[in-house]
Design a protein around this motif. Structure first.
Motif, PDB file in Angstrom:
ATOM      1  N   LEU A  11      27.468  18.907  20.227  1.00 48.29           N
ATOM      2  CA  LEU A  11      26.214  19.439  20.766  1.00 48.29           C
ATOM      3  C   LEU A  11      26.416  20.795  21.432  1.00 48.29           C
ATOM      4  O   LEU A  11      25.574  21.683  21.311  1.00 48.29           O
ATOM      5  CB  LEU A  11      25.591  18.443  21.736  1.00 48.29           C
ATOM      6  N   ALA A  13      19.079  10.960  18.072  1.00 48.94           N
ATOM      7  CA  ALA A  13      20.385  10.453  18.496  1.00 48.94           C
ATOM      8  C   ALA A  13      21.185   9.924  17.306  1.00 48.94           C
ATOM      9  O   ALA A  13      22.391  10.159  17.201  1.00 48.94           O
ATOM     10  CB  ALA A  13      20.209   9.373  19.550  1.00 48.94           C
ATOM     11  N   LEU A  68      19.896  17.562  23.277  1.00 53.78           N
ATOM     12  CA  LEU A  68      19.159  16.788  22.271  1.00 53.78           C
ATOM     13  C   LEU A  68      17.726  17.296  22.081  1.00 53.78           C
ATOM     14  O   LEU A  68      17.141  17.111  21.016  1.00 53.78           O
ATOM     15  CB  LEU A  68      19.153  15.305  22.628  1.00 53.78           C
ATOM     16  N   VAL A  85      22.498  12.997  15.295  1.00 53.79           N
ATOM     17  CA  VAL A  85      23.590  13.686  15.979  1.00 53.79           C
ATOM     18  C   VAL A  85      24.857  12.841  15.947  1.00 53.79           C
ATOM     19  O   VAL A  85      25.949  13.354  15.674  1.00 53.79           O
ATOM     20  CB  VAL A  85      23.179  14.030  17.427  1.00 53.79           C
ATOM     21  N   TRP A  99      17.035  19.469  18.968  1.00 56.38           N
ATOM     22  CA  TRP A  99      17.245  18.847  17.659  1.00 56.38           C
ATOM     23  C   TRP A  99      15.993  18.200  17.106  1.00 56.38           C
ATOM     24  O   TRP A  99      15.081  17.839  17.831  1.00 56.38           O
ATOM     25  CB  TRP A  99      18.345  17.793  17.762  1.00 56.38           C
TER      26      TRP A  99
END
Length: 114
Positions: free
Chosen positions: A60, A42, A30, A45, A33
């Protein structure tokens, strides 16, 4: 005093049901990103993975493992009007804008059917 800051509900959804090792892996990915137009990384994604039919961890991992070498970058240098670039390789693509330090962060990963 204990930290009582609320956890991002989307992050809670992402980590739910994963082992401690997988959670560590998820949290590490994460970091690559950017939230883009979403309220959090979050949420972005989670939405992209669900719409594209991937489990969160697989999504991911695939984005993390996307190899920019040999890919076609659009535009070749600089960024599009929306301040992002697209890397394409085969049916896969990665969309990345630079962060405040000029480091490209992922806003989406996907595949196109040929």
């Amino acid at each position: 005093m204990q930290d009582e800051s609320p956890i991002d509900p989307y992050l809670a959804q992402i980590i739910e049901g994963h082992t401690d090792t997988e959670v560590a892996e998820l949290l590490n990915y994460l970091k690559e990103w950017e939230a883009g137009t979403y309220s959090s990384i979050a949420q972005s994604v989670l939405d992209h993975a669900q719409r594209k039919g991937f489990t969160i961890l697989r999504y991911l991992r695939k984005a993390h493992n996307f190899n920019k070498k040999g890919s076609i970058r659009v535009p070749r240098s600089g960024y599009r009007q929306d301040d992002s670039a697209v890397y394409r390789k085969g049916t896969e693509f990665l969309i990345v804008p630079p962060d405040q330090y000029g480091i490209e962060k992922i806003v989406t990963y996907g595949t196109n059917e040929e």
